[in-house]
Design a protein around this motif. Structure first.
Motif, PDB file in Angstrom:
ATOM      1  N   ASN A 212       0.817  -1.214   0.000  1.00 47.13           N
ATOM      2  CA  ASN A 212       0.000   0.000   0.000  1.00 47.13           C
ATOM      3  C   ASN A 212       0.858   1.275   0.000  1.00 47.13           C
ATOM      4  OD1 ASN A 212      -2.467   1.422   0.112  1.00 47.13           O
ATOM      5  ND2 ASN A 212      -2.206   1.693   2.316  1.00 47.13           N
ATOM      6  N   PHE A 213       2.022   1.203   0.653  1.00 46.45           N
ATOM      7  CA  PHE A 213       2.879   2.403   0.694  1.00 46.45           C
ATOM      8  C   PHE A 213       3.308   2.814  -0.702  1.00 46.45           C
ATOM      9  CE2 PHE A 213       3.867   0.819   5.066  1.00 46.45           C
ATOM     10  CZ  PHE A 213       3.246   1.857   5.725  1.00 46.45           C
ATOM     11  N   ILE A 214       3.718   1.829  -1.516  1.00 48.28           N
ATOM     12  CA  ILE A 214       4.186   2.177  -2.859  1.00 48.28           C
ATOM     13  C   ILE A 214       3.019   2.345  -3.805  1.00 48.28           C
ATOM     14  CG2 ILE A 214       5.537   1.460  -4.837  1.00 48.28           C
ATOM     15  CD1 ILE A 214       7.260  -0.143  -3.196  1.00 48.28           C
ATOM     16  N   THR A 215       2.253   1.269  -3.951  1.00 48.02           N
ATOM     17  CA  THR A 215       1.256   1.253  -5.011  1.00 48.02           C
ATOM     18  C   THR A 215       0.008   2.027  -4.614  1.00 48.02           C
ATOM     19  OG1 THR A 215       2.115  -0.878  -5.678  1.00 48.02           O
ATOM     20  CG2 THR A 215      -0.009  -0.268  -6.562  1.00 48.02           C
TER      21      THR A 215
ATOM     22  N   LEU B  86      -0.312   4.424  -2.154  1.00 46.52           N
ATOM     23  CA  LEU B  86      -0.167   5.845  -1.841  1.00 46.52           C
ATOM     24  C   LEU B  86       0.577   6.622  -2.908  1.00 46.52           C
ATOM     25  CD1 LEU B  86       0.528   5.551   1.967  1.00 46.52           C
ATOM     26  CD2 LEU B  86      -1.588   6.204   0.864  1.00 46.52           C
ATOM     27  N   THR B  87       1.744   6.107  -3.346  1.00 50.25           N
ATOM     28  CA  THR B  87       2.473   6.878  -4.348  1.00 50.25           C
ATOM     29  C   THR B  87       2.073   6.481  -5.767  1.00 50.25           C
ATOM     30  OG1 THR B  87       4.395   5.444  -4.654  1.00 50.25           O
ATOM     31  CG2 THR B  87       4.452   6.936  -2.780  1.00 50.25           C
ATOM     32  N   GLY B  88       1.230   5.446  -5.913  1.00 52.82           N
ATOM     33  CA  GLY B  88       0.678   5.117  -7.220  1.00 52.82           C
ATOM     34  C   GLY B  88       1.638   4.432  -8.179  1.00 52.82           C
TER      35      GLY B  88
ATOM     36  N   VAL C 216       3.194  12.565  -4.182  1.00 54.93           N
ATOM     37  CA  VAL C 216       3.918  11.974  -5.319  1.00 54.93           C
ATOM     38  C   VAL C 216       2.910  11.442  -6.335  1.00 54.93           C
ATOM     39  CG1 VAL C 216       5.366  10.041  -6.052  1.00 54.93           C
ATOM     40  CG2 VAL C 216       5.986  11.383  -4.039  1.00 54.93           C
ATOM     41  N   LEU C 217       1.848  10.799  -5.812  1.00 54.54           N
ATOM     42  CA  LEU C 217       0.819  10.253  -6.691  1.00 54.54           C
ATOM     43  C   LEU C 217       0.199  11.350  -7.536  1.00 54.54           C
ATOM     44  CD1 LEU C 217      -1.242   8.013  -7.549  1.00 54.54           C
ATOM     45  CD2 LEU C 217      -2.593   8.689  -5.592  1.00 54.54           C
ATOM     46  N   ASN C 218      -0.078  12.472  -6.895  1.00 58.36           N
ATOM     47  CA  ASN C 218      -0.809  13.504  -7.611  1.00 58.36           C
ATOM     48  C   ASN C 218       0.057  14.285  -8.574  1.00 58.36           C
ATOM     49  OD1 ASN C 218      -3.191  12.805  -6.370  1.00 58.36           O
ATOM     50  ND2 ASN C 218      -2.750  14.085  -4.596  1.00 58.36           N
ATOM     51  N   ASP C 219       1.204  14.687  -8.137  1.00 63.10           N
ATOM     52  CA  ASP C 219       2.021  15.484  -9.034  1.00 63.10           C
ATOM     53  C   ASP C 219       3.445  15.634  -8.507  1.00 63.10           C
ATOM     54  OD1 ASP C 219       3.019  17.119 -10.917  1.00 63.10           O
ATOM     55  OD2 ASP C 219       1.725  18.826 -10.465  1.00 63.10           O
TER      56      ASP C 219
ATOM     57  N   VAL D 177      11.340  10.779  -0.664  1.00 63.59           N
ATOM     58  CA  VAL D 177       9.983  10.297  -0.430  1.00 63.59           C
ATOM     59  C   VAL D 177       9.775   8.954  -1.119  1.00 63.59           C
ATOM     60  CG1 VAL D 177       7.541  10.765  -0.837  1.00 63.59           C
ATOM     61  CG2 VAL D 177       9.063  12.612  -0.171  1.00 63.59           C
ATOM     62  N   LYS D 178      10.216   8.880  -2.374  1.00 60.18           N
ATOM     63  CA  LYS D 178      10.038   7.633  -3.124  1.00 60.18           C
ATOM     64  C   LYS D 178      10.835   6.495  -2.494  1.00 60.18           C
ATOM     65  CE  LYS D 178       8.770   9.168  -7.724  1.00 60.18           C
ATOM     66  NZ  LYS D 178       9.223   9.332  -9.108  1.00 60.18           N
TER      67      LYS D 178
END
Lengths: 329, 236, 292
Positions: free
Chosen positions: A51-54, A56-58, A193-196, A210-211
């Motif tokens: 969930n942290f990678i996929t 939240l950060t997409g 990060v997910l958004n922009d 962050v990544k």
């Protein structure tokens, strides 16, 4: 008064699910099914990590099997071949998790989208092929046998039932940590990060950090899950850790609801247990299962936790947009 | 020939076009002017259904074409040369032109005649025919975009910011071409421009768009002297 | 020298397969922006339709069996495009596309298992001969793989360069909105492209059946290596698919001259990761400008 009500409403689902989790083994007599519950708990830990990678950060990670395998094999090999204490093995798995987080996270700084997904697939395949072929170390297709069970202060967690209560405690702890992270500063940065990407850089947040953090968290959680899995099963071999396993974790994440820790718990439980329930369908059960999941993705892309936002469900329960939140006075 | 009646358009929750009406009669040039973000392109895209019309209607030659699929609208003869030219970079110039005639059921002979016509009108494209569209200069791309539009035998030609990002000399050329098209083919033209001076100079009627509303409209020759329009769009 | 040539032969044959795989998902990616993670299962389905139904059940001759399989798979592709890809295309995040196509793959495999049974089988006598020339063994199937691949590439070039349909497909790949403004029905064009991809999958499934047998796992390895081929050549492009496919096919076989055979399958994925890190645009890489 209002505040208290809100708090109760917030805590109630947690307490109810905890009670269900604790009394469940009383009704489940067959040890096979208890083992299945154990597996569900192990999977939940990994999905919370994913969930942290996929979530939240997409960034789509399809190399989960490789990470999970690293956790399993680290613990399994250290305890069986070198006779290391189980808990030291777990710590070693966590360290391996941190290293993998860096290794996989580094590419994510340069590439994104489908390219990153392909990198993770490549990683998963390389891991699987190495585990299969480095016979001297990993035992090849024979796998690793006789992995000892965990023991806690001299108390052997050597039955599925004992392991169950231990894992419930671990899942609670991990979920608590995860929720703290999701709701905290890191969680907000992950979502940014997910958004922009670019907007994030302009407010002075270090995107690469962050990544990397999101990858490290994911891979530590997954390695911990992998380690418990090895101790739970007592036997592992490379045929478990396939691309299929990676996609199964993604299924759990999305069925429950991307970005949500309760969603990860729901998804992990359902995807592990539902196939067993559908077994009465005989040879059709995997088909029915897959069709159900595909339909849910198409109809409810944000997972089961978003079911409460569907218009007809809202009507059914007489909810309006604010009834769970601010409007309580 | 084209009548847009009271249309409203939304992007998600935000309204981009408010109750806009406008009309193009056969054999006239209509210019639509306004600042960046006034909704000019949105209006054009709505006509060809790249953007959905929420309410109101669009009538072309007596037929209601509101929210028909884009490709069906193109088949009825409305050709839109979009903002940013939208050349097919991976296709050659010749292929780009050929695709302009996709909607027509033309035979080879007709296609060749049309290509001749294009060669005459756009001599600068002649020795570029085998080149990929993406390798052309900005001015050449604009010419190609207009030429590609003409290949479709438009009954109504809509040009979206044809002068955008081009050097002044090239801009002159583009406007000359527009006048030439008008003269030789007698096709009605909708011209969307930020360059209000030139657009009004060559058009019969003008509509001024401000944040999704039509604020002024009328004969170009009269509107040109309207003090507010002058002040806001024509410089001194 | 002999072993070098021998390895080159299998390198080129497998290279052709990886090329076809890379093309098959690239055309869908170009047209719709979707990466089809169920493509391996499409290949498997193609193998089953040919081997299981046309040959075993209907006892057909190879040629009509092949042609009919391609038709069946084309229809399958069109249905999937309409029923599944179209809704997926409109979801906001590529996460849904990944999982949606993965689930589609699982459904296909389960259907294969139910319709044709779980056990692998070989198609007796189909491309099973070998030819020996000057000490080098040419399995019949390798020869046909190369021949069919070359014919396919020529036919595809004619389709894309000379026909109105092919040019329209290229327009949609280049710029969907502009394509619509030419009067191209973009949705229908995407359906046709997906059907075309399914037909390529059928060709691959038939060609690899003599190598891997007809089995629900027959395409697992080539489908993933096809991704590696795409990345090495230049993801999503036809030229990149050809170059990348051959490069992967040849280097993984040439590797056998220097390293232990058990790690042969790792080579493609190591190449994948090296390229992603060093040159993500691939050997023929140009920075693609894609507009939605």
């Amino acid at each position: 008064m209002g505040l208290k009500m809100q708090k109760i409403k917030k805590i109630a689902p947690i307490i109810i699910s905890l009670i269900i989790a604790l009394v469940l083994p009383i009704f489940v007599k067959n040890n096979y099914y208890v083992t299945l519950l154990d597996q569900a708990l192990v999977n939940i830990i990994a999905v919370i990590g994913l969930n942290f990678i996929t979530g939240l950060t997409g960034q789509v990670n399809l190399g989960m099997a490789g990470i999970f395998a690293a956790g399993s094999y680290t613990s399994a090999l250290l305890t069986t071949k070198l006779g290391v204490n189980c808990w030291l093995g777990l710590i070693a798995s966590i360290i391996v998790g941190i290293i993998i987080g860096y290794v996989l996270g580094y590419p994510s700084l340069r590439i994104k989208g489908i390219y990153l997904t392909l990198t993770t697939i490549g990683f998963g395949e390389i891991m699987r092929l190495l585990l299969t072929n480095m016979v001297n170390i990993t035992g090849g297709t024979q796998g690793v046998l006789g992995i000892p069970s965990l023991s806690l202060f001299g108390f052997e967690l050597n039955t599925p039932r004992r392991m169950y209560f231990f894992l419930v405690a671990v899942v609670c702890l991990m979920a608590w940590i995860a929720i703290r992270i999701v709701k905290g500063r890191w969680g907000r940065e992950f979502k940014a990060v997910l958004n922009d990407d670019t907007a994030l850089a302009s407010v002075g947040i270090d995107i690469s950090k962050v990544k990397l953090n999101s990858f490290i968290l994911c891979s530590v959680f997954t390695c911990v899950a992998g380690s418990f899995y090895a101790h739970l099963m007592g036997y592992i071999d490379p045929s478990d850790y396939t691309f299929d396993m990676s996609t199964r974790f993604l299924m759990m994440l999305m069925l429950g609801g991307i970005g949500s820790v309760p969603g990860s718990i729901i998804g992990g439980s359902i995807i592990t247990i539902l196939p067993e329930i559908l077994r009465f369908l005989k040879e059709y059960y995997w088909l029915v299962f897959s069709v159900i999941i595909l339909i849910i993705i198409l109809v409810l892309p944000y997972g089961l936790v978003s079911i409460k936002d569907l218009p007809f469900v809202r009507k059914l329960f007489g909810l309006n947009k604010n009834s769970l939140g601010e409007s309580n006075e | 020939m084209l009548e847009v009646k009271n249309i409203n358009v939304f992007y998600d929750q935000v309204q981009a076009i408010h109750d806009v009406s406008f009309e193009v009669k056969s054999d006239e040039i209509v210019s639509v002017i306004g600042t960046n973000g006034a909704g000019k392109s949105t209006l054009m895209q709505t006509i060809v259904s790249l953007v959905e019309t929420k309410s109101g209607s669009i009538i072309f030659n007596g037929e209601d074409i509101t929210n028909l699929p884009s490709h069906d609208i193109v088949k009825r003869g409305i050709i839109y040369v979009p903002e940013g030219r939208r050349i097919f970079y991976d296709l050659t110039v010749a292929e780009n032109l050929e695709m302009g005639a996709y909607a027509l059921k033309t035979d080879k002979k007709r296609l060749r005649e049309d290509l001749e016509m294009v060669h005459e009108m756009f001599p600068q494209l002649n020795d570029r025919m085998k080149q990929l569209g993406g390798t052309l200069s900005g001015g050449e791309q604009q010419m190609l975009a207009i030429a590609r539009g003409l290949m479709g035998h438009p009954k109504l030609l809509m040009l979206d910011e044809p002068s955008l990002g081009l050097a002044p000399v090239i801009v002159e050329e583009v406007f000359d071409i527009i006048l030439k098209i008008k003269k030789e083919t007698n096709t009605p033209i909708v011209l969307v421009e930020q360059n209000a001076n030139m657009a009004m100079a060559i058009s019969d009627n003008t509509y001024v768009l401000e944040v999704g509303y039509v604020s002024f409209s009328g004969k170009s020759s009269e509107l040109m002297y309207n003090p507010e329009v002058k002040e806001a769009y024509l410089g001194s | 020298m002999e072993s070098f040539l021998q390895l080159l032969v299998s390198g080129i044959a497998f290279g052709c397969i990886y090329t076809l795989v890379a093309i098959e998902y690239s055309v869908i990616y170009q047209a719709s922006g979707l990466v089809n993670f169920s493509h391996g299962q499409w290949i498997t389905l193609g193998g089953f339709v040919f081997g299981g139904t046309m040959i075993r059940q209907f006892n057909m001759h190879y040629i009509p069996a092949m042609l009919l399989s391609l038709v069946v798979m084309g229809i399958f592709g069109a249905l999937v495009a309409k029923g599944i890809f179209n809704p997926l295309r409109h979801l906001p995040n590529n996460l849904f596309v990944v999982l949606g196509t993965v689930m589609l793959g699982k459904i296909i495999i389960e259907l294969c298992r139910i319709i044709w049974g779980a056990s692998a089988f070989r198609i007796e006598g189909f491309l099973s001969d070998t030819v020996k020339i000057g000490g080098i063994v040419f399995p019949e199937v390798y020869i046909w793989i190369v021949i069919i691949s070359v014919i396919f590439l020529v036919v595809q070039a004619i389709l894309f360069q000379k026909t109105k349909l092919g040019k329209a497909m290229r327009c949609v790949a280049s710029d969907q909105k502009a394509a619509a403004l030419m009067g191209i029905n973009v949705n229908r064009n995407i359906i046709i492209t997906v059907a075309y991809s399914a037909i390529i999958c059928a060709i691959i499934g038939i060609l690899v059946a003599p190598i891997f047998n007809v089995d629900i796992n027959m395409a697992n390895s080539i489908s993933l290596k096809g991704f590696a081929a795409g990345v090495v050549g230049g993801f999503g492009t036809i030229g990149g698919s050809i170059v990348g496919g051959l490069v992967i096919g040849i280097i993984e076989n040439m590797y056998l001259m220097i390293g232990p055979a058990i790690y042969k399958d790792v080579v493609a994925f190591v190449a994948l990761i090296i390229f992603l890190l060093m040159k993500p645009t691939g050997l023929l890489g140009k920075n693609q400008q894609k507009r939605s």
